[in-house]
Design an enzyme around this catalytic site. Structure first.
Site, mmCIF file in Angstrom:
data_model
loop_
_atom_site.group_PDB
_atom_site.id
_atom_site.type_symbol
_atom_site.label_atom_id
_atom_site.label_comp_id
_atom_site.label_asym_id
_atom_site.label_seq_id
_atom_site.Cartn_x
_atom_site.Cartn_y
_atom_site.Cartn_z
ATOM 1 N N HIS A 356 0.876 -1.306 0.101
ATOM 2 C CA HIS A 356 -0.260 -0.142 -0.013
ATOM 3 C C HIS A 356 0.767 1.194 0.059
ATOM 4 C CE1 HIS A 356 -3.377 -2.710 2.035
ATOM 5 N NE2 HIS A 356 -2.813 -2.936 1.115
ATOM 6 N N TYR A 383 -18.925 -11.039 -1.841
ATOM 7 C CA TYR A 383 -17.766 -11.245 -0.828
ATOM 8 C C TYR A 383 -19.393 -11.613 -0.433
ATOM 9 C CZ TYR A 383 -14.050 -9.332 -1.861
ATOM 10 O OH TYR A 383 -12.460 -8.209 -2.591
ATOM 11 N N ARG A 407 -12.130 -11.724 -5.932
ATOM 12 C CA ARG A 407 -11.801 -10.866 -5.843
ATOM 13 C C ARG A 407 -11.051 -11.540 -7.287
ATOM 14 N NH1 ARG A 407 -10.235 -9.787 -1.621
ATOM 15 N NH2 ARG A 407 -7.517 -11.106 -1.116
HETATM 16 N N1 GLY Z 1 -3.521 -8.244 -0.179
HETATM 17 C C1 GLY Z 1 -3.319 -6.809 0.177
HETATM 18 C C2 GLY Z 1 -4.753 -5.990 -1.017
HETATM 19 O O1 GLY Z 1 -4.907 -6.618 -2.037
HETATM 20 O O2 GLY Z 1 -4.274 -4.274 -1.237
HETATM 21 MN MN MN Z 2 -4.107 -4.657 -3.630
HETATM 22 MN MN MN Z 3 -3.843 -7.651 -3.443
#
Ligand code: GLY
Ligand code: MN
Ligand code: MN
Length: 435
Positions: A356, A383, A407
Site C-alpha cells: 500500500h 463477498y 476478487r
Molecule cells: N493483498 C493486499 C491487497 O490486495 O491490498
Molecule cells: Mn491490493
Molecule cells: Mn492483493
C-alpha cells in the site's frame, strides 16, 4: 542505481529548500525471545540511499556548505559482525553510498546539531522508534532555546510523508524494471497454483508452492502474507490461516504477490477448485470481471484516482440489482453505499516499495489526478458473507449465493496514452478459469 539514489536526494533537497530532512532506518523486530525477523529497511530510507542496515540515520541538509548528505551508521565491529552480519561501516558509507560525510551512530548526539542550526525547519516522520522520536524533539527544543543567540534554526517539524509520497508515487524506469520482475515471478507462481489446485488438497500446499517460486526466482519472499482462501474463507478479506482442505465445489481465491529487491507485486485470482464453476459462481465471477475490466479502462492520465472505483461500484451495484441481491434505484443505492454489504473495500491503492504505497489519494475535495508512471491496483470483488443480514429495506439473500467470495486484482501502470496491465500474464477470462 547509486546515480539514481543521488538524483532522488537532489530532487528531495530541491523540495525542502532551507530545511533539513532526517530519516531513520527501520528498527529490527523480534520474532520471539532473541530471534529476529529478517531485516527490511524503511522504504523512504531505502528509496533515498539504497542502504539496508539498521541503526542508521540519513541527513539531507541542502543548505550545508560541504555535507549535504550525511550518513550515521553502525561502525565496523568484527566481534558483533561475526554474529549478526557484515556492516558497511563509516568509511564505506562515503565510498559506496556517496555520503559527503559519515559518522558512527554513536556520534549522532554530538554531530547532528551542526546540520540543523541553519535549517528553517526539520523534515522528519515520527515513526516506530520512540526513543529516536524523543531524540529529534530534544534537538529541536534545544535549538529553539538557543535560537535567540543565532537568529537561525528550525521553528517547525514537518512530516516527510507528503514530500516523499509525491516523489514515490511516480515510478522511474529503474523502479518499473524491478516491479516488472516482481510481477513476472508472481505471474509464474499464480499460473503454477492454478495447475496444482484440486479438491482434497490443502490451502497451505498451494501457499507453499507459490512462495517456493517467489524465493526460487530470486524474490525476497511474499510481499504480504499470502491469502489462499477456499470456499467461504474467501469472504474474509485478510484470511491468512490457509489451513483448510479444499472441497469439490469451492472457489479458491489466491491473493499473493512477490517482493523483489524491495519492490512488490499484488495479484488476486479466483477460480473453481474442481475446474467447473457452479452457475452462481459463474454469474458472480462474470460480474466482478466486468467491473474490473471497466475499472481498468478508467486508468488514463487525466482521469482521477477515484474514477476506477466509481466505475467498479456502479457495475457491481447494477449487477447486484439484476440478480436480486440489492433492490432500489441505482444512484440511491450507490449514494447510501448499500453495495458495501457485498463490496466493502476500495478498488485501488498505489503499489511500489510498499504494497500500500506512499502517495496521496485525495486532495481536499479532489481525488488525485492520474499521471504516467503511477502504478495502482484494480481489485474489485464480491463477498456474500455466510451470516450476513441484509439491511431492513433490502431483500433476503437467497442461500444459493452464500459463502461465495471473489476478487480479481491486477497491477496497472498509467502510461502517456492510457495504461498497461503489468499482470496481464495471469489469465482471468472465464473460459480460462475452467478446466
Ligand atoms: N493483498 C493486499 C491487497 O490486495 O491490498
Ligand atoms: Mn491490493
Ligand atoms: Mn492483493
Amino acid at each position: 542505481m547509486l546515480q539514481e539514489y543521488r538524483q532522488r536526494r537532489e530532487q528531495l533537497m530541491a523540495k525542502i529548500g532551507n530545511g533539513t530532512a532526517i530519516f531513520r532506518s527501520a528498527p529490527t523486530a523480534v520474532m520471539h525471545n532473541d530471534v529476529e525477523y529478517v531485516y527490511r529497511q524503511d522504504s523512504d530510507f531505502f528509496y533515498l540511499t539504497g542502504f539496508n542496515e539498521t541503526q542508521a540515520v540519513a541527513v539531507l541538509a541542502p543548505h550545508h556548505a560541504e555535507h549535504r548528505f550525511v550518513l550515521f551508521v553502525q561502525p565496523k565491529d568484527l566481534e558483533k559482525e561475526v554474529w549478526s552480519g557484515y556492516r558497511c561501516g563509516v568509511d564505506a558509507a562515503k565510498a559506496i553510498y556517496g555520503a559527503d560525510e559519515a559518522y558512527s551512530i554513536a556520534d549522532l548526539e554530538e554531530k547532528l546539531p551542526q546540520y540543523l542550526e541553519k535549517a528553517d525547519r526539520i523534515y522528519y516522520h515520527f515513526g516506530r522508534d520512540r526513543s529516536f522520536n524523543d531524540t529529534i524533539i530534544q534537538h529541536y527544543q534545544s535549538l529553539l532555546r538557543t535560537y535567540p543567540k543565532r537568529g537561525t534554526g528550525p521553528v517547525a517539524i514537518e512530516d516527510t510523508g507528503l514530500v516523499m509520497g509525491s516523489m514515490r508515487m511516480v515510478k522511474s524506469q529503474a523502479e518499473l524494471e524491478l516491479m516488472r520482475k516482481a510481477v513476472e515471478i508472481a505471474v509464474e507462481a499464480h499460473e503454477h497454483a492454478f495447475k496444482i489446485t484440486a479438491p482434497g488438497r490443502y490451502e497451505y500446499e498451494i501457499q507453499a508452492e507459490i512462495e517456493h517460486i517467489f524465493r526460487l526466482r530470486g524474490g525476497m519472499g511474499p510481499a504480504y502474507p499470502s491469502i489462499v482462501a477456499a470456499g467461504k474463507n474467501a469472504c474474509v478479506l485478510h484470511y491468512i490461516e490457509n489451513n483448510c482442505q479444499m472441497q469439490e465445489n469451492d472457489l479458491l481465491l489466491i491473493d499473493a504477490g512477490c517482493s523483489y529487491n524491495y519492490y512488490n507485486s499484488d495479484i488476486t485470482r479466483t477460480f473453481p477448485v474442481n475446474g467447473k464453476f457452479t452457475p452462481e459462481q459463474k454469474t458472480l465471477y462474470e460480474l466482478v470481471l466486468e467491473a474490473q475490466k471497466q475499472a481498468i479502462a478508467q486508468v488514463q492520465p487525466g482521469n482521477n484516482f477515484k474514477d476506477p472505483h466509481d466505475k467498479a461500484v456502479r457495475i457491481l451495484t447494477e449487477g447486484l440489482v439484476e440478480l436480486g441481491l440489492l433492490k432500489g434505484e441505482i444512484d440511491k443505492l450507490i449514494e447510501e453505499e448499500k453495495y458495501k454489504a457485498f463490496y466493502m473495500h476500495r478498488t485501488s491503492h498505489w503499489l511500489g516499495l510498499d504494497v500500500h504505497d506512499s502517495g496521496i489519494y485525495q486532495l481536499g475535495e479532489n481525488p488525485q489526478i492520474l499521471q504516467p508512471g503511477q502504478v495502482l491496483t484494480i481489485e474489485p470483488g464480491l463477498y456474500i458473507v455466510p451470516e450476513t443480514k441484509p439491511a431492513e429495506d433490502q431483500p433476503e439473500i437467497d442461500p444459493r449465493w452464500l459463502g461465495i467470495g471473489i476478487r480479481i486484482e491486477d497491477d496497472v501502470l498509467v502510461t502517456t496514452d492510457g495504461h498497461e496491465v503489468l499482470t496481464a500474464g495471469v489469465p482471468k477470462e472465464i473460459e480460462k478459469m475452467e478446466r
